[in-house]
Design an enzyme around this catalytic site. Structure first.
Site, PDB file in Angstrom:
ATOM      1  N   ASN A 102     -33.859  26.149  87.974  1.00 10.42           N
ATOM      2  CA  ASN A 102     -32.936  27.061  87.302  1.00 10.42           C
ATOM      3  C   ASN A 102     -31.571  27.065  87.972  1.00 10.42           C
ATOM      4  O   ASN A 102     -30.545  27.142  87.302  1.00 10.42           O
ATOM      5  CB  ASN A 102     -33.517  28.475  87.249  1.00 10.42           C
TER       6      ASN A 102
ATOM      7  N   PHE B 251     -41.464  27.201  82.640  1.00 12.77           N
ATOM      8  CA  PHE B 251     -40.100  26.702  82.387  1.00 12.77           C
ATOM      9  C   PHE B 251     -39.753  26.949  80.922  1.00 12.77           C
ATOM     10  O   PHE B 251     -39.211  26.085  80.242  1.00 12.77           O
ATOM     11  CB  PHE B 251     -40.014  25.210  82.717  1.00 12.77           C
ATOM     12  N   LEU B 252     -40.128  28.128  80.436  1.00  7.04           N
ATOM     13  CA  LEU B 252     -39.964  28.418  79.010  1.00  7.04           C
ATOM     14  C   LEU B 252     -38.566  28.918  78.708  1.00  7.04           C
ATOM     15  O   LEU B 252     -38.081  29.829  79.371  1.00  7.04           O
ATOM     16  CB  LEU B 252     -40.973  29.496  78.584  1.00  7.04           C
TER      17      LEU B 252
ATOM     18  N   GLY C  65     -26.178  33.483  80.856  1.00 11.61           N
ATOM     19  CA  GLY C  65     -26.756  34.823  80.977  1.00 11.61           C
ATOM     20  C   GLY C  65     -28.251  34.710  80.872  1.00 11.61           C
ATOM     21  O   GLY C  65     -28.827  33.644  81.078  1.00 11.61           O
TER      22      GLY C  65
ATOM     23  N   CYS D 168     -33.142  34.789  83.440  1.00 12.78           N
ATOM     24  CA  CYS D 168     -33.521  33.862  84.512  1.00 12.78           C
ATOM     25  C   CYS D 168     -32.359  33.371  85.369  1.00 12.78           C
ATOM     26  O   CYS D 168     -32.358  33.582  86.576  1.00 12.78           O
ATOM     27  CB  CYS D 168     -34.247  32.658  83.911  1.00 12.78           C
TER      28      CYS D 168
ATOM     29  N   VAL E 218     -43.298  36.066  79.372  1.00 17.16           N
ATOM     30  CA  VAL E 218     -44.036  34.921  79.922  1.00 17.16           C
ATOM     31  C   VAL E 218     -45.535  35.063  79.657  1.00 17.16           C
ATOM     32  O   VAL E 218     -46.201  34.130  79.193  1.00 17.16           O
ATOM     33  CB  VAL E 218     -43.765  34.802  81.443  1.00 17.16           C
TER      34      VAL E 218
ATOM     35  N   ARG F   7     -30.218  40.735  78.267  1.00 19.53           N
ATOM     36  CA  ARG F   7     -30.125  40.842  79.728  1.00 19.53           C
ATOM     37  C   ARG F   7     -29.050  39.892  80.259  1.00 19.53           C
ATOM     38  O   ARG F   7     -29.082  38.706  79.981  1.00 19.53           O
ATOM     39  CB  ARG F   7     -31.485  40.541  80.376  1.00 19.53           C
TER      40      ARG F   7
ATOM     41  N   LYS G 116     -28.148  34.276  74.098  1.00 20.86           N
ATOM     42  CA  LYS G 116     -28.133  33.003  73.373  1.00 20.86           C
ATOM     43  C   LYS G 116     -28.797  33.245  72.019  1.00 20.86           C
ATOM     44  O   LYS G 116     -29.366  34.317  71.802  1.00 20.86           O
ATOM     45  CB  LYS G 116     -28.857  31.922  74.176  1.00 20.86           C
TER      46      LYS G 116
ATOM     47  N   LYS H 238     -30.471  35.960  87.626  1.00 24.33           N
ATOM     48  CA  LYS H 238     -31.387  36.571  88.608  1.00 24.33           C
ATOM     49  C   LYS H 238     -31.916  35.537  89.604  1.00 24.33           C
ATOM     50  O   LYS H 238     -31.952  35.779  90.815  1.00 24.33           O
ATOM     51  CB  LYS H 238     -32.540  37.201  87.815  1.00 24.33           C
TER      52      LYS H 238
HETATM   53  C1  UDX Z   1     -33.929  29.284  81.222  1.00 23.58           C
HETATM   54  C2  UDX Z   1     -34.495  27.883  81.546  1.00 23.58           C
HETATM   55  O1  UDX Z   1     -33.924  26.931  80.629  1.00 23.58           O
HETATM   56  C3  UDX Z   1     -36.002  27.904  81.474  1.00 23.58           C
HETATM   57  O2  UDX Z   1     -36.519  26.629  81.829  1.00 23.58           O
HETATM   58  C4  UDX Z   1     -36.441  28.947  82.497  1.00 23.58           C
HETATM   59  O3  UDX Z   1     -37.769  28.967  82.767  1.00 23.58           O
HETATM   60  C5  UDX Z   1     -35.932  30.313  82.061  1.00 23.58           C
HETATM   61  O4  UDX Z   1     -34.517  30.245  82.089  1.00 23.58           O
HETATM   62  P1  UDX Z   1     -33.419  30.720  79.079  1.00 23.58           P
HETATM   63  O5  UDX Z   1     -32.866  31.745  80.027  1.00 23.58           O
HETATM   64  O6  UDX Z   1     -34.336  31.181  78.009  1.00 23.58           O
HETATM   65  O7  UDX Z   1     -34.210  29.595  79.881  1.00 23.58           O
HETATM   66  O8  UDX Z   1     -32.166  30.028  78.353  1.00 23.58           O
HETATM   67  P2  UDX Z   1     -31.385  28.655  78.393  1.00 23.58           P
HETATM   68  O9  UDX Z   1     -31.507  28.005  77.069  1.00 23.58           O
HETATM   69  O10 UDX Z   1     -31.725  27.845  79.566  1.00 23.58           O
HETATM   70  O11 UDX Z   1     -29.880  29.191  78.512  1.00 23.58           O
HETATM   71  C6  UDX Z   1     -29.481  30.010  79.599  1.00 23.58           C
HETATM   72  C7  UDX Z   1     -28.026  30.396  79.486  1.00 23.58           C
HETATM   73  O12 UDX Z   1     -27.171  29.284  79.707  1.00 23.58           O
HETATM   74  C8  UDX Z   1     -27.611  30.949  78.122  1.00 23.58           C
HETATM   75  O13 UDX Z   1     -26.738  32.041  78.324  1.00 23.58           O
HETATM   76  C9  UDX Z   1     -26.916  29.795  77.463  1.00 23.58           C
HETATM   77  O14 UDX Z   1     -25.973  30.186  76.507  1.00 23.58           O
HETATM   78  C10 UDX Z   1     -26.245  29.143  78.652  1.00 23.58           C
HETATM   79  N1  UDX Z   1     -25.959  27.713  78.456  1.00 23.58           N
HETATM   80  C11 UDX Z   1     -26.981  26.820  78.351  1.00 23.58           C
HETATM   81  C12 UDX Z   1     -24.643  27.273  78.429  1.00 23.58           C
HETATM   82  O15 UDX Z   1     -23.698  28.069  78.537  1.00 23.58           O
HETATM   83  N2  UDX Z   1     -24.418  25.921  78.315  1.00 23.58           N
HETATM   84  C13 UDX Z   1     -25.406  25.019  78.207  1.00 23.58           C
HETATM   85  O16 UDX Z   1     -25.111  23.821  78.104  1.00 23.58           O
HETATM   86  C14 UDX Z   1     -26.744  25.472  78.218  1.00 23.58           C
END
Ligand code: UDX
Length: 434
Positions: A211, A152-153, A260, A263, A11, A330, A323, A266
């Site tokens: 989240n 919200f990154l 996973g 964010c 961040v 993590r 992802k 947790k």
């Molecule tokens: C997330 C939030 O989107 C972001 O705004 C916040 O500040 C930090 O947490 P991030 O953890 O980087 O971001 O990933 P994100 O793209 O949101 O995906 C999170 C998880 O959900 C991944 O494991 C992804 O594979 C899963 N996911 C996401 C799904 O299984 N289905 C979906 O439709 C979207």
């Protein structure tokens, strides 16, 4: 404007580099001297598309500086962002010791009016706590304000999310502090970015609520996927059919092996624990967490049931990061899934374009690593796609078929067409599709 950022993790570094790109002078501090020296040499400690170039450019142009001394990020800077880690404790709550230490250090170096802002995701009430710590530790009565400005990154798209956010949330009791922060984000006005200005507690809660809501959406569609499998329905059509209702929206309705990352798991647990402290039970978020755990288990079960017995079978696992476009593992579903499959006696050959070095630390040492998907598939009894990296979307299926010992293909992200896969001779399994 000159600002300081304390903490050069994900961040802090993205925020620092992006503000520098906006033309602001940014000093990033981290007590890890090795990390700071590496950053000065242009080395980024994690993988994030575009970040390396942004850091290098702004460092060379003199708008981005790195230091291991917190004081240098505080002195003469008007806004100080706290972006240090808030790791989870065993009970799901957040460990705030780093945030508190930093607040004390800021108090020691307060040399004029400043706005102290939390960027890290912190439990509701932390802003007030920081205010108290600074008041108790400042050397004289220097005026300061505290604010909350949650990030919200998304990993893998963090720069885009910073530069083109859906909204900017600013929480503060002080109109002056709010005005300064709005000024800092002025380049976003041109894009007509909505600003939500509110009190600190509300801003802090917005982050957790966002989240948790997104995580709930994913668990909802994953539960629907389970139901679709039993009813012979197609979860993608269900997602499309409900997502076109503007009140629901099409995003975050993609089924898979479970969410996973650093964010969602947790923050959902932290919000449940935070609510419990107030005597409130968050039943929906608890269910979202439980569904996520059972989703991961169900992936293991379907592989086990198809290959029965699993013992001694070799599995080619594609994708370890939680992802695509990140090396972050993590709480990655792949880690839990591989651990469970290994425990049940499967032999694992894994491949990931970026995450192998970090994943190695969390996986059993019996796991073998391959240099590409084809090497992983060679002689394996099944191929399992756990993370939807682009390079897995167009595999040479003829080649894969020849390399596999048995044509089992588990597509846990639904990136292939079931009919085509079956026509090509694969024993194809996906999530929530007939
Ligand atoms: C997330 C939030 O989107 C972001 O705004 C916040 O500040 C930090 O947490 P991030 O953890 O980087 O971001 O990933 P994100 O793209 O949101 O995906 C999170 C998880 O959900 C991944 O494991 C992804 O594979 C899963 N996911 C996401 C799904 O299984 N289905 C979906 O439709 C979207």
């Amino acid at each position: 404007m000159h600002i300081g950022i304390i903490g050069t993790g994900y961040v802090g570094l993205v925020t620092g580099a992006c503000f520098a790109e906006f033309g602001i002078h940014v000093t990033c501090a981290d007590r890890d001297e090795e990390k700071i020296n590496a950053l000065k040499r242009g080395r980024i400690p994690f993988y994030e598309p575009g970040l390396q170039a942004l850091v290098e450019k702004n460092f060379k142009q003199g708008r981005l500086a790195f230091t291991s001394k917190v004081g240098e990020a505080v002195n003469s800077n008007l806004v100080i962002f706290i972006a240090v880690g808030t790791p989870p404790r065993g009970d799901g709550s957040c460990d705030l010791s780093y945030v508190e230490e930093v607040a004390k250090e800021i108090a020691n170096h307060l040399d004029g009016y400043k706005v102290i802002v939390t960027k890290s995701t912190v439990p509701v009430g932390t802003g007030k706590r920081i205010k108290k710590i600074i008041e108790e530790n400042r050397k004289n009565n220097t005026h300061f304000d505290v604010a909350s400005n949650p990030e919200f990154l998304r990993e893998g798209a963090a720069i885009e999310d910073f530069m083109r956010p859906n909204r900017v949330v600013i929480g503060s009791e002080s109109p002056q502090a709010s005005a300064i922060l709005q000024d800092l984000y002025r380049p976003l006005y041109l894009l007509e970015t909505p600003f939500v200005t509110t009190d600190i507690e509300t801003a802090e809660l917005i982050k957790y609520a966002s989240n948790s809501f997104l995580a709930t959406k994913i668990s909802f569609i994953n539960e629907m996927a389970q139901l679709c499998e039993r009813l012979g329905a197609d979860v993608h059509m269900v997602a499309k059919g409900i997502g076109l209702d503007k009140r629901i929206g099409p995003k975050f309705l993609h089924p898979g092996p479970g969410f996973g990352g650093s964010c969602f798991p947790k923050d959902t647990r932290a919000l449940v624990s935070l609510a419990e402290e107030t005597g409130t039970e968050l039943k929906i978020i608890k269910a979202a967490i439980e569904v996520n755990e059972s989703q991961k288990r169900s992936m293991v079960e379907r592989i086990k049931d198809a290959l029965n017995p699993l013992e001694g079978k070799t599995l080619a696992i594609l994708g370890l990061s939680f992802k695509p476009n990140t090396d972050d593992v993590r709480e990655a579903p792949a880690i839990d899934i591989i651990n469970a499959l290994s425990k049940k006696g499967a032999v694992i050959k894994a491949y990931d374009p970026a995450a192998v070095p970090v994943a190695k630390k969390l996986l059993p040492n019996t796991v073998k690593y391959s240099k590409d998907p084809y090497e992983a598939a060679k002689g394996a009894d099944a191929l399992v796609i756990v993370t939807e990296w682009n390079e897995f979307r167009n595999l040479d299926l003829g080649q894969i078929m020849k390399l596999l010992n048995q044509p089992f293909f588990f597509d846990l992200r639904n990136i292939y067409d079931p009919e085509k896969m079956r026509a090509a001779g694969f024993k194809y399994y996906s999530v929530g599709r007939p």
